[in-house]
Design an enzyme around this catalytic site. Structure first.
Site, PDB file in Angstrom:
ATOM      1  N   GLY A 165       0.841  -1.196   0.000  1.00 20.83           N
ATOM      2  CA  GLY A 165       0.000   0.000   0.000  1.00 20.83           C
ATOM      3  C   GLY A 165       0.873   1.241   0.000  1.00 20.83           C
ATOM      4  O   GLY A 165       2.037   1.226  -0.398  1.00 20.83           O
ATOM      5  N   GLY A 166       0.297   2.335   0.498  1.00 23.01           N
ATOM      6  CA  GLY A 166       1.023   3.606   0.536  1.00 23.01           C
ATOM      7  C   GLY A 166       2.279   3.534   1.377  1.00 23.01           C
ATOM      8  O   GLY A 166       3.169   4.393   1.258  1.00 23.01           O
ATOM      9  N   GLY A 400      25.704  13.001 -28.358  1.00 19.00           N
ATOM     10  CA  GLY A 400      25.157  13.526 -27.106  1.00 19.00           C
ATOM     11  C   GLY A 400      25.685  12.757 -25.914  1.00 19.00           C
ATOM     12  O   GLY A 400      25.856  13.307 -24.821  1.00 19.00           O
ATOM     13  N   ALA A 401      25.954  11.483 -26.136  1.00 16.94           N
ATOM     14  CA  ALA A 401      26.426  10.657 -25.025  1.00 16.94           C
ATOM     15  C   ALA A 401      27.811  11.112 -24.547  1.00 16.94           C
ATOM     16  O   ALA A 401      28.137  10.995 -23.367  1.00 16.94           O
ATOM     17  CB  ALA A 401      26.447   9.194 -25.429  1.00 16.94           C
TER      18      ALA A 401
HETATM   19  C1  HXC Z   1      -3.935  -4.170  11.919  1.00 20.72           C
HETATM   20  C2  HXC Z   1      -2.899  -6.039  11.146  1.00 20.72           C
HETATM   21  C3  HXC Z   1      -2.626  -5.399   9.918  1.00 20.72           C
HETATM   22  C4  HXC Z   1      -3.068  -4.067   9.746  1.00 20.72           C
HETATM   23  C5  HXC Z   1      -1.824  -7.376   9.836  1.00 20.72           C
HETATM   24  N1  HXC Z   1      -2.389  -7.264  11.038  1.00 20.72           N
HETATM   25  N2  HXC Z   1      -1.974  -6.257   9.129  1.00 20.72           N
HETATM   26  N3  HXC Z   1      -3.544  -5.422  12.140  1.00 20.72           N
HETATM   27  N4  HXC Z   1      -3.720  -3.493  10.786  1.00 20.72           N
HETATM   28  N5  HXC Z   1      -2.828  -3.395   8.628  1.00 20.72           N
HETATM   29  C6  HXC Z   1      -2.416  -8.259  12.094  1.00 20.72           C
HETATM   30  C7  HXC Z   1      -3.283  -9.466  11.761  1.00 20.72           C
HETATM   31  O1  HXC Z   1      -4.617  -9.213  12.113  1.00 20.72           O
HETATM   32  C8  HXC Z   1      -2.660 -10.542  12.632  1.00 20.72           C
HETATM   33  O2  HXC Z   1      -3.085 -10.355  13.954  1.00 20.72           O
HETATM   34  C9  HXC Z   1      -1.187 -10.172  12.610  1.00 20.72           C
HETATM   35  O3  HXC Z   1      -1.127  -8.790  12.222  1.00 20.72           O
HETATM   36  C10 HXC Z   1      -0.396 -10.979  11.623  1.00 20.72           C
HETATM   37  O4  HXC Z   1      -1.075 -10.940  10.392  1.00 20.72           O
HETATM   38  P1  HXC Z   1      -1.351 -12.261   9.539  1.00 20.72           P
HETATM   39  O5  HXC Z   1      -2.333 -11.881   8.489  1.00 20.72           O
HETATM   40  O6  HXC Z   1      -1.706 -13.384  10.454  1.00 20.72           O
HETATM   41  O7  HXC Z   1       0.082 -12.541   8.940  1.00 20.72           O
HETATM   42  P2  HXC Z   1       0.457 -13.077   7.511  1.00 20.72           P
HETATM   43  O8  HXC Z   1      -0.363 -14.254   7.161  1.00 20.72           O
HETATM   44  O9  HXC Z   1       1.939 -13.220   7.531  1.00 20.72           O
HETATM   45  O10 HXC Z   1       0.058 -11.918   6.508  1.00 20.72           O
HETATM   46  C11 HXC Z   1       0.721 -10.668   6.559  1.00 20.72           C
HETATM   47  C12 HXC Z   1      -0.007  -9.647   5.653  1.00 20.72           C
HETATM   48  C13 HXC Z   1      -1.517  -9.592   6.039  1.00 20.72           C
HETATM   49  C14 HXC Z   1       0.159 -10.085   4.218  1.00 20.72           C
HETATM   50  C15 HXC Z   1       0.686  -8.316   5.848  1.00 20.72           C
HETATM   51  O11 HXC Z   1      -1.621  -9.448   7.444  1.00 20.72           O
HETATM   52  C16 HXC Z   1      -2.223  -8.496   5.358  1.00 20.72           C
HETATM   53  O12 HXC Z   1      -2.602  -8.593   4.204  1.00 20.72           O
HETATM   54  N6  HXC Z   1      -2.452  -7.384   6.110  1.00 20.72           N
HETATM   55  C17 HXC Z   1      -3.161  -6.258   5.586  1.00 20.72           C
HETATM   56  C18 HXC Z   1      -2.294  -5.542   4.602  1.00 20.72           C
HETATM   57  C19 HXC Z   1      -2.948  -4.286   4.095  1.00 20.72           C
HETATM   58  O13 HXC Z   1      -3.795  -4.318   3.195  1.00 20.72           O
HETATM   59  N7  HXC Z   1      -2.649  -3.173   4.762  1.00 20.72           N
HETATM   60  C20 HXC Z   1      -3.154  -1.933   4.424  1.00 20.72           C
HETATM   61  C21 HXC Z   1      -2.296  -1.454   3.274  1.00 20.72           C
HETATM   62  S1  HXC Z   1      -2.797   0.128   2.774  1.00 20.72           S
HETATM   63  P3  HXC Z   1      -3.155 -11.571  14.973  1.00 20.72           P
HETATM   64  O14 HXC Z   1      -3.765 -10.973  16.198  1.00 20.72           O
HETATM   65  O15 HXC Z   1      -4.009 -12.605  14.337  1.00 20.72           O
HETATM   66  O16 HXC Z   1      -1.751 -12.021  15.172  1.00 20.72           O
HETATM   67  C22 HXC Z   1      -1.887   1.090   3.737  1.00 20.72           C
HETATM   68  C23 HXC Z   1      -2.178   2.496   3.511  1.00 20.72           C
HETATM   69  C24 HXC Z   1      -1.009   3.324   3.887  1.00 20.72           C
HETATM   70  O17 HXC Z   1      -1.093   0.685   4.490  1.00 20.72           O
HETATM   71  C25 HXC Z   1      -1.237   4.685   3.330  1.00 20.72           C
HETATM   72  C26 HXC Z   1      -0.053   5.542   3.505  1.00 20.72           C
HETATM   73  C27 HXC Z   1      -0.221   6.800   2.730  1.00 20.72           C
END
Ligand code: HXC
Length: 513
Positions: A165-166, A400-401
């Site tokens: 993501g971001g 140019g290079a």
């Molecule tokens: C809160 C989160 C989290 C999040 C993971 N967890 N991502 N909690 N916010 N963004 C938590 C899970 O609930 C889980 O909690 C623990 O972290 C581990 O995650 P798992 O999914 O069990 O691990 P894994 O299978 O290794 O997968 C990792 C992952 C997946 C691929 C990163 O967790 C995932 O897809 N997370 C969401 C990613 C995402 O879309 N993020 C937002 C991106 S947009 P428990 O309690 O079960 O251990 C963004 C915007 C930023 O970030 C903008 C900036 C400008």
């Protein structure tokens, strides 16, 4: 005191034993282990160990972890101060909360005040979903600091897990990205969203793994086979960099004689101009102890960039690579080299340019993608740079290079050529075909045409395909014996160590991004 010890122990466990075990099973270290591996033993001063988040939504008040998913502080690497943050995946997936961002911003602010490099270790699920816009605000605050710190302190990002993501934009705003092979990935939109929006099925690794970013996108500058190697790369990189833009890079201890000659260089250029060779052989030959830290090794391989020392002086190398695309400049090579030149210039690192370039890569693909504005970036970067600039023309420097590759007219300080240099508007065959187009069209016999081209090309070569025409005008300061190259570079660097040059006052340039 008892409470302090107990609280510290709790904080050190992050998200708990089970999650630490899961982290290890994935072949990853924990946030704290990474900090320990990176910093000099016993040098880490941790901040904000007792910080917790403030969110109650989604029952998050029942999930409180000391340090809130990121380890921050400062320490030393080889005795030099660095600031660090290391995201802890065992705590809510290392997700970025409001408080977590405040911790990161605190070390970024201190790094700027102190004038010391910042290293960010990324291993996070991105914005903490339960916190909504407060988390986004945290990211924005980090980005703003990345921008302000750019060109002031070196910023290095390690990607040792997910970065999606971001969230990818903080590393992208820093100077160098280091990824660990197979255990890290970066993408703006992950495979699930890609599938929904475009129908394309792709894995994490194929979309944003280290190999993709090392070879195709150029987003990562270094790839470690694993995290340990990634950490060693960061340490090595820092050894070439100053603490900030007002300091000089450290002078390395050099055991390699400054006047070491290498006879092999006198014959390294093949007799036939069309035969390639590996420019890295020349870099290894002239650098202290043959050591070269190559940056973006697998990306745009027609240009080679990286760090060496010359008699201990940290120096950036930019070199055309005849072994790949004949060393032509294309869009990716121009962008890669321009970025590197600007980094060196920002941090007082002299640049040595080794030139063997037949020109810009021709073709509609390059034109349509904007070789004009992208090539201009490299001209801009060299012309704007005020650090010492030493250029050695090894063989071809056409059109140019020739100008782009740190020519005298782009404020090259010391411009040398080997006797094998060919400096002209274009290569002999192309030139004859343009100059005698009408005569050639009138010739019906192909053999007669070929002989005509060969004869005239020989005359052209005699006139232009040598360094003496350029030397006659002072565009080349001297024609040097290849075996002396190391010595001549070191002498030039020593002479230029007190160089002062500046650009006119301005808010900033409008370089063609
Ligand atoms: C809160 C989160 C989290 C999040 C993971 N967890 N991502 N909690 N916010 N963004 C938590 C899970 O609930 C889980 O909690 C623990 O972290 C581990 O995650 P798992 O999914 O069990 O691990 P894994 O299978 O290794 O997968 C990792 C992952 C997946 C691929 C990163 O967790 C995932 O897809 N997370 C969401 C990613 C995402 O879309 N993020 C937002 C991106 S947009 P428990 O309690 O079960 O251990 C963004 C915007 C930023 O970030 C903008 C900036 C400008």
């Amino acid at each position: 005191m008892k409470r302090l010890i107990a609280e510290r122990e709790k904080a050190r466990l992050g998200g708990g034993e089970k999650r630490i075990e899961a982290q290890h099973k994935k072949g990853k270290f924990t946030a704290r282990e990474r900090v320990d591996m990176l910093l000099d033993e016993g040098s880490f001063e941790e901040y904000d160990m007792f910080v917790t988040h403030r969110t109650t939504d989604f029952s998050l008040d029942k999930e409180q972890y000391l340090s809130d998913g990121v380890i921050t502080g400062h320490g030393t690497i080889d005795g030099r101060t660095v600031f660090i943050f290391s995201q802890d995946f065992t705590v809510l997936g290392g997700s970025l909360s409001e408080t977590n961002a405040l911790k990161i911003c605190k070390v970024m602010d201190q790094a700027m005040k102190v004038g010391a490099p910042l290293i960010g270790i990324n291993d996070s699920g991105g914005a903490r979903i339960q916190e909504g816009v407060r988390s986004l605000s945290g990211y924005a605050s980090i980005f703003q600091r990345n921008i302000m710190a750019s060109g002031v302190i070196p910023q290095i990002s390690a990607i040792f897990g997910p970065c999606a993501g971001g969230a990818v934009y903080s590393p992208a705003l820093t100077d160098f990205v280091v990824m660990a092979d197979k255990t890290s990935y970066m993408f703006v939109t992950g495979p699930k969203v890609v599938k929904t929006v475009t129908g394309e099925s792709i894995t994490d690794e194929d979309l944003g793994g280290a190999t993709v970013h090392a070879t195709k996108s150029g987003v990562t500058h270094f790839v470690g086979a694993n995290e340990t190697e990634g950490i060693l790369l960061i340490k090595k990189l820092l050894s070439y960099l100053p603490q900030n833009n007002l300091e000089e890079p450290p002078l390395a201890v050099c055991s390699d004689p400054a006047d070491r000659l290498d006879e092999k260089l006198n014959t390294i250029i093949p007799e036939k101009p069309s035969i390639p060779y590996d420019v890295k052989d020349i870099i290894h030959s002239i650098a202290d102890n043959g050591e070269f830290l190559e940056v973006q090794r697998q990306y745009a391989r027609n240009i080679v960039v990286g760090f060496v020392t010359f008699n201990g002086i940290s120096t950036g190398i930019v070199a055309n690579q005849p072994n790949f695309l004949a060393g032509c400049l294309d869009i990716n090579a121009s962008r890669k080299a321009a970025r590197f030149v600007r980094f060196c210039d920002a941090f007082n690192i002299p640049i040595v340019t080794l030139v063997d370039v037949p020109g810009f890569l021709p073709g509609s693909a390059q034109e349509f993608e904007g070789i004009i504005s992208n090539g201009a970036k490299l001209i801009f970067a060299y012309g704007e740079a005020t650090v010492p600039k030493i250029t050695i023309i090894l063989r071809k420097a056409y059109g140019g290079a020739y100008i782009v590759m740190s020519s005298k007219q782009l404020r090259g300080d010391v411009n040398y050529a080997w006797p094998t240099a060919e400096i002209a508007v274009m290569g002999p065959i192309g030139a004859i075909e343009v100059l005698y187009n009408r005569d050639l069209q009138a010739m019906e016999n192909p053999e007669e045409r070929a002989k005509f081209v060969a004869d005239n090309a020989a005359e052209y070569r005699e006139k232009f395909s040598n360094p003496y025409e350029a030397a006659k005008y002072g565009y080349i300061d001297d024609v040097i014996e290849p075996r002396n190259t190391r010595f001549r570079i070191i002498r030039a660097l020593q002479m230029l160590s007190t160089k002062k040059d500046a650009n006119p006052p301005k808010k900033h340039s409008t370089l063609p991004l």
